[in-house]
Design an enzyme around this catalytic site. Structure first.
Site, PDB file in Angstrom:
ATOM      1  N   TYR A 297     -26.517 -58.493  24.045  1.00  0.00           N
ATOM      2  CA  TYR A 297     -26.710 -58.730  25.030  1.00  0.00           C
ATOM      3  C   TYR A 297     -26.631 -57.227  25.853  1.00  0.00           C
ATOM      4  CZ  TYR A 297     -27.054 -61.571  29.622  1.00  0.00           C
ATOM      5  OH  TYR A 297     -27.151 -62.301  30.376  1.00  0.00           O
ATOM      6  N   TYR A 347     -35.136 -59.290  32.249  1.00  0.00           N
ATOM      7  CA  TYR A 347     -33.812 -59.977  32.238  1.00  0.00           C
ATOM      8  C   TYR A 347     -34.229 -61.572  32.232  1.00  0.00           C
ATOM      9  CZ  TYR A 347     -28.980 -60.872  33.083  1.00  0.00           C
ATOM     10  OH  TYR A 347     -27.827 -61.317  33.066  1.00  0.00           O
TER      11      TYR A 347
END
Ligand SMILES: [Zn+2]
Lengths: 416, 176
Positions: A297, A347
């Protein structure tokens, strides 16, 4: 503090579940669509990818920060009758956790096949960076210990952890900037990526300072998009169109002590991965050396580095060396975020990194390589810009999901 | 109900939130207090409803010296709220209190957050920001928000011996 407990689970679910379909919308800044329309679009794409009819999907889960559309609307639009649904509050690291819960729901006999989706207008509606309406919200109760200090966006919240890592281990801005450099190279081979331009360390260090140690280009892009994956039993997975990605293990929303104010429990440069590693590796039956590609991430450059380090891909404190060594670059030993990740592709609170790894394990990443007359990718393994981003012989992948320094999730998958 | 407007934000503590009402009430008196467990005797921060080390729900508010060392920080150069923008860059400090440092385990401390402030509680100017980093010795001051509600802040402890070079992020930006 309560003593650490053995969180390793019985291994009887290892390899018993699979992801059979993945789908997403385009990544934009200004979708001009509702999260309902975006969610429907992504779920339909995942169903088409799997070749699964609506009549064979009977479970749905999603997560949001009250910035999405619940499952019943999406299911209704697509003619899916649900035997199970659950929409939970949560951001980053919810994706792996919900896949684990989907396995649990199926194992409990509640349903057979679950779609997990995330739909968000992270740029045009609820700004993920914390600007806009979120910055004007009233502050009450426990938040009075943080927000009035101008300390409430993700970057602001995480910055003391990142700074302390530099202090503890001598990690440099130049090392960390390499995360962005490498992910930008990967994004240049991804037609879907919002930012496709290749960048240099100097580009990162010369971009404006947002909150030390984060320059603008250390921070991910805010985009509007929806993403979806479909989970079912491994024995059903081969009834569908694509090679399944089989799930070896999941860990969901594992926490450091005191995540109400995790700085109380040091070392503050240690993240939840420190605890996750003791669950995910034994449950998956593999170790860091077995992983062909990672999806760590990257809400921020530092986020990838801290996680890779605490999961044991390098020694504690050597994360700066790891991310700047080139090991994460396509063509090298263990590429990270081959889609460009949150820093470059878009995102999605972690979902796009799972989708990417599923496609990598199939050997069918959607890059610029030509297709044959069967519509199959003919990968060139030329990783220069505008070309290939397929990892050769991708057999085992790992996702390293992040909510914040104190909370994370993980999933290990193998090629089916 | 303790409430007030602070830098464009409406801050509110509900009367039913007894722990936070008491905590910020002590801050409003400029007399920092933390909850001390009546069973194991450990202090805790932030305020809470039980002892994280022994689960005891009983506690006593105890005066705690507002002195400590910067453990880490963030330094915001691009502020989000308009009323922080005119004060940027501003620092968010995580300060290890001297009290109970390294207890109950070596990596634990009462780490109290606050901005770097002037002695009267206003956000610090750039020339002060430049002087502060990991290792700096700090003392607590307060920013008054409303009746029964003040915020702990940190300023350089003028009486303490300061490290020669507190650790700061290596790259300067706009001279800070
Ligand atoms: Zn106690």
């Amino acid at each position: 503090m309560t003593p650490d407990v053995d969180a390793t689970a019985p291994k009887f679910l290892r390899d018993k579940y699979a992801i059979i379909g993945v789908g997403e919308t385009t990544y934009t800044r200004g979708s001009n669509l509702t999260t309902r329309a975006l969610g429907t679009w992504a779920v339909k794409n995942a169903m088409e990818d799997a070749g699964i009819p609506a009549s064979e999907v009977d479970g749905m889960m999603s997560y949001s920060n009250n910035d999405s559309t619940p499952s019943p609307m999406i299911a209704g639009d697509l003619g899916i009758r649900l035997n199970f649904y659950m929409d939970v509050y949560g951001g980053g690291s919810s994706s792996e956790a919900l896949i684990g819960l989907a396995i649990g729901a199926i194992e409990a006999g509640m349903c057979n096949t679950v779609v997990v989706f995330r739909s968000m207008n992270g740029y045009s509606q609820v700004r993920i960076g914390g600007t806009g309406a979120r910055a004007r919200a009233p502050v009450g109760g426990d938040a009075v210990h943080t927000a009035p200090y101008g300390w409430f966006s993700a970057g602001q919240n995480f910055s003391p952890s990142f700074m302390r890592h530099m202090y503890d281990y001598g990690t440099t801005p130049e090392q960390v900037a390499m995360v962005k450099v490498i992910h930008s190279e990967h994004a240049s081979n991804n037609p879907k990526a919002y930012y496709k331009q290749r960048l240099t360390v100097d580009d990162v260090l010369n971009s404006r300072m947002i909150v030390k140690p984060l320059h603008l280009l250390d921070c991910c892009v805010e985009t509007d998009n929806a993403t979806a994956v479909i989970v079912t039993r491994a024995e059903r997975a081969y009834d569908y169109r694509n090679t399944p990605a089989r799930i070896l293990a999941v860990a969901g929303r594992v926490c450091k002590p005191r995540i109400d104010m995790h700085f109380q429990h040091g070392p503050i440069s240690t993240v939840a991965g420190y605890y996750i590693k003791d669950i995910i590796w034994p449950n998956a039956g593999v170790g860091p050396e077995d992983i062909d590609l990672t999806g760590a991430y990257d809400a921020f450059t530092f986020t990838s580095m801290l996680q890779l380090e605490d999961y044991g891909f390098c020694k504690k404190g050597e994360g700066g060396d790891y991310v700047s060594s080139g090991i994460m670059r396509l063509g090298n030993e263990r590429p990270n975020n081959t889609s460009g990740g949150h820093l470059c592709e878009g995102y999605t609170h972690g979902m796009n990194m799972i989708i990417e790894n599923v496609r990598q394990l199939r050997g069918e990443v959607d890059d610029y390589c030509p297709v044959d007359d069967q519509d199959r990718k003919q990968h060139t393994f030329d990783y220069s810009g505008g070309a290939c981003r397929q990892v050769p012989d991708a057999n085992i992948s790992m996702n390293l999901g992040w909510a914040m320094p104190g909370t994370g999730s993980s999933m290990v998958m193998r090629k089916g | 109900m303790p409430e007030g407007e602070y830098r464009g934000m409406n801050l509110t503590i509900l009367d039913v939130d007894h722990e936070n009402v008491a905590y910020f009430g002590h801050c409003a008196d400029h007399d920092f207090h933390l909850q001390k467990c009546t069973s194991c005797g450990l202090l805790r921060y932030p305020p809470g409803t039980a002892c994280p080390w022994c689960q005891n729900r009983e506690f006593e508010w105890t005066a705690v010296e507002g002195k400590g060392t910067v453990h880490s920080y963030g330094e915001v150069h691009q502020a989000i709220q308009p009323q922080f923008r005119e004060k940027a860059p501003y620092m968010i400090l995580i300060v290890d209190l001297d009290t109970q440092k390294g207890q109950p385990t070596e990596h634990e401390a009462l780490r109290v957050a606050g901005n770097l402030a002037t002695p009267d509680g206003d956000l610090a100017p750039p020339e002060l920001v430049r002087q502060v980093g990991i290792g700096s010795r700090m003392r607590m001051v307060f920013a008054d928000v409303g009746e029964g509600l003040s915020l702990p802040m940190w300023t350089l402890d003028e009486d303490a011996e300061q490290p020669e070079n507190p650790w700061r992020y290596p790259q300067e930006y706009n001279g800070v």
